[in-house]
Scaffold this motif. Structure first.
Motif, short mmCIF file in Angstrom:
data_model
loop_
_atom_site.label_atom_id
_atom_site.label_comp_id
_atom_site.label_asym_id
_atom_site.label_seq_id
_atom_site.Cartn_x
_atom_site.Cartn_y
_atom_site.Cartn_z
N UNK A 1 -13.16 42.92 -5.97
CA UNK A 1 -14.07 41.80 -6.15
C UNK A 1 -14.82 41.51 -4.85
N UNK A 2 -14.07 41.53 -3.74
CA UNK A 2 -14.66 41.27 -2.43
C UNK A 2 -15.77 42.25 -2.09
N UNK A 3 -15.57 43.52 -2.46
CA UNK A 3 -16.60 44.54 -2.19
C UNK A 3 -17.87 44.23 -2.97
N UNK A 4 -17.70 43.83 -4.24
CA UNK A 4 -18.88 43.48 -5.05
C UNK A 4 -19.58 42.24 -4.49
N UNK A 5 -18.77 41.22 -4.12
CA UNK A 5 -19.32 39.96 -3.63
C UNK A 5 -20.07 40.16 -2.32
N UNK A 6 -19.58 41.11 -1.50
CA UNK A 6 -20.25 41.36 -0.21
C UNK A 6 -21.70 41.77 -0.41
N UNK A 7 -22.00 42.33 -1.59
CA UNK A 7 -23.37 42.78 -1.88
C UNK A 7 -24.26 41.64 -2.38
N UNK A 8 -23.65 40.54 -2.81
CA UNK A 8 -24.45 39.40 -3.26
C UNK A 8 -23.97 38.81 -4.57
N UNK A 9 -24.56 37.66 -4.92
CA UNK A 9 -24.13 36.91 -6.10
C UNK A 9 -25.20 36.96 -7.19
N UNK A 10 -24.86 37.64 -8.27
CA UNK A 10 -25.79 37.78 -9.40
C UNK A 10 -25.09 37.28 -10.66
N UNK A 11 -25.75 36.40 -11.39
CA UNK A 11 -25.19 35.83 -12.62
C UNK A 11 -24.76 36.95 -13.57
N UNK A 12 -23.48 36.94 -14.02
CA UNK A 12 -23.07 37.97 -14.98
C UNK A 12 -23.77 37.77 -16.32
#
Lengths: 180, 180
Positions: free
Chosen positions: A166-177
């Motif tokens: 999850x942390x790896x994905x979040x490091x790239x930014x926040x996009x509404x699922x």
């Protein structure tokens, strides 16, 4: 099980914003602007403030995921994250970050806890207006995210590996699922 | 005086979002969607939840302005607002609203304070998933707004007439103020 009917197996805030994207959109846009937009604080530092406040609010989903994002962004210095969560005052963060985390901790209790002295201490170590603003708003917004996630009893994974991904994905930014 | 340099004489959150419109925009959009968008709760009820949480957080700017907006929206029933702020349990709001305000008060403390019993009590009086969701998110978001406003010591007017006028404007909706 969450108190309302959200998509099954989707953890934390993701399940809640999928339930109600009309408000979720603005929550994700806020996170993106605040944690990834232009700021005198690095992305790693901002995620650390988010994790610190969430840890103090005992919100496992938020602190685990934002600590993972912060570790990812700190790279070789990632040990700093666990040092801060274990004992901020004895950690190896800079005096400036200690002063900012102290302010974030006051905001976590209540806005009025922040004093002239707390602000002066941060300024002494080089914090400018934008740094102070972003610190207070990150601490305030996680006082919201934590309550949203736990107040509706959303699904909280317990496997550390899940948070690492999850942390790896979040490091790239926040996009509404997208809705299922 | 505020801890950072914001437009002089501009009260509360307005001064902060003018300082940093990149995040301010999403804060106002969230307030508009949550307090004025489609919901099973009336606008008056949603403003009452906002005022109740802000009062418990001792944030004078937020509770005074949202209480004024709620009075304006309740119209002839406006006394309900001060009854709730003075003593929610003895006020003349419906049992459903009492159950929702109880949940909002728990969220104000911390998300985990909300129990299965609190949710069951609200459902018994007709609260559906969307009602529960909006109640928790309003309470959570004002746990943010209150901390943002007081954590940066923004200007808090003390004249009730100022809040009465503010309430009338707020009843019409939330629009990001233009920079001076």
């Amino acid at each position: 099980m969450a108190y309302i009917q959200v998509p099954e197996g989707v953890p934390g805030i993701r399940s809640l914003v999928m339930f109600r994207p009309e408000t979720g959109k603005h929550l994700y846009d806020l996170a993106q602007a605040l944690l990834r937009g232009e700021s005198p604080l690095t992305e790693a530092e901002r995620e650390l403030i988010a994790a610190y406040v969430s840890y103090r609010n005992d919100c496992m989903f938020c602190w685990s995921s934002h600590a993972a994002a912060s570790r990812c962004l700190y790279g070789d210095e990632k040990n700093i994250v666990d040092e801060v969560l274990n004992d901020m005052h004895r950690s190896n963060v800079s005096d400036k970050m200690k002063a900012l985390l102290n302010i974030a901790g006051k905001v976590q209790i209540l806005g009025k806890e922040v004093t002239d002295e707390d602000i002066a201490e941060a300024r002494k170590h080089g914090a400018d207006d934008r740094t102070l603003h972003d610190t207070v708003l990150i601490a305030a917004s996680f006082s919201m995210f934590n309550r949203y996630v736990d107040g509706l009893a959303s699904f909280t994974p317990t496997d550390p590996v899940v948070y690492e991904e999850m942390g790896k994905r979040m490091a790239k930014g926040y996009v509404l699922p997208q809705q299922q």
